[in-house]
Scaffold this active site. Structure first.
Site, mmCIF file in Angstrom:
data_model
loop_
_atom_site.group_PDB
_atom_site.id
_atom_site.type_symbol
_atom_site.label_atom_id
_atom_site.label_comp_id
_atom_site.label_asym_id
_atom_site.label_seq_id
_atom_site.Cartn_x
_atom_site.Cartn_y
_atom_site.Cartn_z
ATOM 1 N N ARG A 161 -4.956 11.018 4.739
ATOM 2 C CA ARG A 161 -3.848 11.391 3.820
ATOM 3 C C ARG A 161 -3.303 12.592 4.345
ATOM 4 O O ARG A 161 -2.836 13.312 3.354
ATOM 5 C CB ARG A 161 -4.157 11.296 2.241
ATOM 6 C CG ARG A 161 -4.279 9.961 1.873
ATOM 7 C CD ARG A 161 -3.227 8.954 2.067
ATOM 8 N NE ARG A 161 -3.714 7.943 1.089
ATOM 9 C CZ ARG A 161 -4.028 6.728 1.304
ATOM 10 N NH1 ARG A 161 -4.505 6.497 2.769
ATOM 11 N NH2 ARG A 161 -4.056 5.711 0.596
ATOM 12 N N CYS A 209 -1.865 6.424 -6.161
ATOM 13 C CA CYS A 209 -3.373 7.225 -6.384
ATOM 14 C C CYS A 209 -3.102 8.772 -6.647
ATOM 15 O O CYS A 209 -2.377 9.310 -5.518
ATOM 16 C CB CYS A 209 -4.275 7.049 -5.191
ATOM 17 S SG CYS A 209 -5.117 5.407 -5.388
ATOM 18 N N GLU A 279 -4.162 13.935 -4.102
ATOM 19 C CA GLU A 279 -3.432 12.958 -3.117
ATOM 20 C C GLU A 279 -2.022 12.971 -3.312
ATOM 21 O O GLU A 279 -1.166 13.218 -2.056
ATOM 22 C CB GLU A 279 -3.882 11.455 -2.945
ATOM 23 C CG GLU A 279 -3.851 10.902 -1.816
ATOM 24 C CD GLU A 279 -2.366 9.877 -1.894
ATOM 25 O OE1 GLU A 279 -1.986 9.589 -0.874
ATOM 26 O OE2 GLU A 279 -1.850 9.616 -3.055
HETATM 27 N N1 EPU Z 1 -12.599 0.877 -8.575
HETATM 28 C C1 EPU Z 1 -13.312 1.063 -9.743
HETATM 29 N N2 EPU Z 1 -12.714 1.454 -10.757
HETATM 30 C C2 EPU Z 1 -11.363 1.742 -10.607
HETATM 31 C C3 EPU Z 1 -10.671 1.762 -9.372
HETATM 32 C C4 EPU Z 1 -11.510 1.487 -8.274
HETATM 33 O O1 EPU Z 1 -14.671 1.058 -9.842
HETATM 34 O O2 EPU Z 1 -10.697 2.233 -11.743
HETATM 35 C C5 EPU Z 1 -13.596 0.630 -7.378
HETATM 36 C C6 EPU Z 1 -13.020 -0.879 -6.923
HETATM 37 O O3 EPU Z 1 -13.618 -1.801 -7.794
HETATM 38 C C7 EPU Z 1 -13.459 -0.827 -5.482
HETATM 39 C C8 EPU Z 1 -13.321 0.458 -4.992
HETATM 40 O O4 EPU Z 1 -13.224 1.212 -6.277
HETATM 41 O O5 EPU Z 1 -14.490 -1.265 -5.275
HETATM 42 C C9 EPU Z 1 -11.861 0.794 -4.213
HETATM 43 O O6 EPU Z 1 -10.638 0.320 -5.106
HETATM 44 P P1 EPU Z 1 -9.349 -0.005 -4.222
HETATM 45 O O7 EPU Z 1 -9.540 -1.187 -3.418
HETATM 46 O O8 EPU Z 1 -8.282 0.154 -5.549
HETATM 47 O O9 EPU Z 1 -9.117 1.162 -3.397
HETATM 48 P P2 EPU Z 1 -9.137 2.747 -3.643
HETATM 49 O O10 EPU Z 1 -10.103 3.271 -2.644
HETATM 50 O O11 EPU Z 1 -9.228 3.216 -4.957
HETATM 51 C C10 EPU Z 1 -7.287 3.287 -1.617
HETATM 52 C C11 EPU Z 1 -6.074 4.118 -1.493
HETATM 53 C C12 EPU Z 1 -4.910 3.198 -1.889
HETATM 54 C C13 EPU Z 1 -4.903 1.829 -1.511
HETATM 55 C C14 EPU Z 1 -6.025 1.202 -1.706
HETATM 56 C C15 EPU Z 1 -6.017 -0.251 -1.040
HETATM 57 C C16 EPU Z 1 -6.627 6.465 -1.617
HETATM 58 C C17 EPU Z 1 -6.571 7.538 -2.413
HETATM 59 N N3 EPU Z 1 -6.071 5.072 -2.205
HETATM 60 O O12 EPU Z 1 -7.345 3.240 -3.141
HETATM 61 O O13 EPU Z 1 -3.769 4.002 -1.657
HETATM 62 O O14 EPU Z 1 -3.667 1.290 -1.941
HETATM 63 O O15 EPU Z 1 -7.227 1.931 -1.042
HETATM 64 O O16 EPU Z 1 -6.848 -0.323 0.409
HETATM 65 O O17 EPU Z 1 -7.085 6.517 -0.559
HETATM 66 C C18 EPU Z 1 -2.330 5.707 -2.559
HETATM 67 O O18 EPU Z 1 -2.366 6.252 -1.608
HETATM 68 O O19 EPU Z 1 -1.403 5.975 -3.626
HETATM 69 C C19 EPU Z 1 -2.895 4.621 -2.862
HETATM 70 C C20 EPU Z 1 -2.683 3.554 -4.125
#
Ligand code: EPU
Length: 290
Positions: A161, A209, A279
């Site tokens: 990012r 995010c 972010e």
């Molecule tokens: N999780 C939780 N609780 C929550 C949210 C997530 O336990 O409230 C757990 C999920 O169950 C999962 C893990 O965290 O096991 C990852 O969650 P998710 O797949 O939603 O991915 P993320 O790491 O939270 C990242 C990016 C997103 C992108 C997703 C999909 C960042 C900060 N965020 O989110 O990007 O859409 O992966 O690959 O890197 C953004 O940049 O605005 C954004 C939304």
């Protein structure tokens, strides 16, 4: 040039006051003129694309905004067997439709992401362990004195990012993709978009995010374990679906959002000793003398 534009109308969060100047250049010549005016007036500026990853404060903003929204910045062209050139103002959804039609693979993970190509590159947007910089070859930027510069993607020091454009403004980009099969490309895009819809709040004002994921864990999971889901301050609420999203429930002020962010950071710091980093891009308003 137009003035008295409120960024709350141009950001997906629905937040943001009036910038010192608002420019919406119709092409590179007007863009050069906007940058020159800013330079002449010693006025800082910020580039705005789809407004989907910014947290802009209410009130008077101490900078000009250059909005890369005109169709002349939103073109997409195939320039080789596996190469594309795209204007910074092109929507990601249009880029993906083009890739699907032209049977070019490599950007499917972006499916479901709002915003423009310029914004995605500026923040090195990503999902599923992939980021937009992975497929980027070159960018064309304009410097504050109006020169057009071509840079190889490596020069922008992309990270998680993160990208470094210095003082220059992104105008266009070239991607190197691979030949693919239309049906498979469409399937993969469908999967990515579906995964987003399944665990992220869609259709409610937010900026995606809020925090970066700290090394080795996810901000959403940490925040959920701190009991932040559903926590509300004024019109700002932590999503019950994904704890790393703040929703604008209709009448949130940027102060509500910033206060909620402070609480979220504090909760994770005190429980896990981890310092969450923003972010979203935070654009502060002018501070009034006390
Ligand atoms: N999780 C939780 N609780 C929550 C949210 C997530 O336990 O409230 C757990 C999920 O169950 C999962 C893990 O965290 O096991 C990852 O969650 P998710 O797949 O939603 O991915 P993320 O790491 O939270 C990242 C990016 C997103 C992108 C997703 C999909 C960042 C900060 N965020 O989110 O990007 O859409 O992966 O690959 O890197 C953004 O940049 O605005 C954004 C939304």
């Amino acid at each position: 040039m137009e003035n008295l534009v409120h960024l709350s109308n141009l950001t997906t969060f629905g937040l943001g006051g009036a910038p010192l100047r608002y420019f919406r250049p119709k092409g590179p010549l007007e863009l050069r003129e906007a940058l020159r005016q800013c330079r002449r007036l010693c006025m800082p500026w910020r580039a705005l694309g789809g407004g989907s990853n910014v947290l802009v404060e209410d009130g008077r903003l101490p900078f000009a905004v250059i909005h890369m929204e005109e169709p002349s910045f939103a073109w997409i062209r195939r320039t080789g067997a596996t190469r594309l050139r795209v204007g910074a103002g092109a929507r990601i959804v249009s880029l993906l439709a083009f890739c699907r039609r032209e049977e070019l693979e490599g950007l499917e993970f972006l499916a479901g992401l709002p915003g423009t190509v310029g914004g995605a590159i500026a923040g090195n947007a990503g999902a599923r362990g992939k980021a937009v910089a992975d497929a980027l070859r070159r960018v064309w930027t304009m410097t504050p004195d109006g020169r057009c510069v071509v840079s190889a993607s490596e020069e922008l020091r992309f990270g998680y990012r993160h990208a470094e454009f210095g003082e220059a403004l992104l105008m266009e980009a070239e991607f190197e993709l691979a030949r693919g099969d239309r049906k498979l490309i469409a399937l993969r895009m469908g999967d990515c978009a579906r995964a987003r819809r399944d665990n992220q709040p869609i259709g409610i004002s937010s900026a995606g995010c809020i925090f970066k994921n700290p090394p080795g864990c996810t901000a959403g999971a940490l925040l959920e374990r701190c009991g932040m889901k559903g926590r509300r301050i004024g019109g700002a609420e932590v999503s019950a679906e994904h704890a790393n999203f703040i929703l604008n429930r209709g009448a949130a002020s940027s102060r509500d959002v910033l206060e909620l962010i402070r609480e979220m950071k504090e909760a994770v710091r005190s429980r896990f000793g981890i310092e969450l980093e923003l972010e979203v891009r935070h654009w502060p308003a002018e501070r009034r003398a006390a």
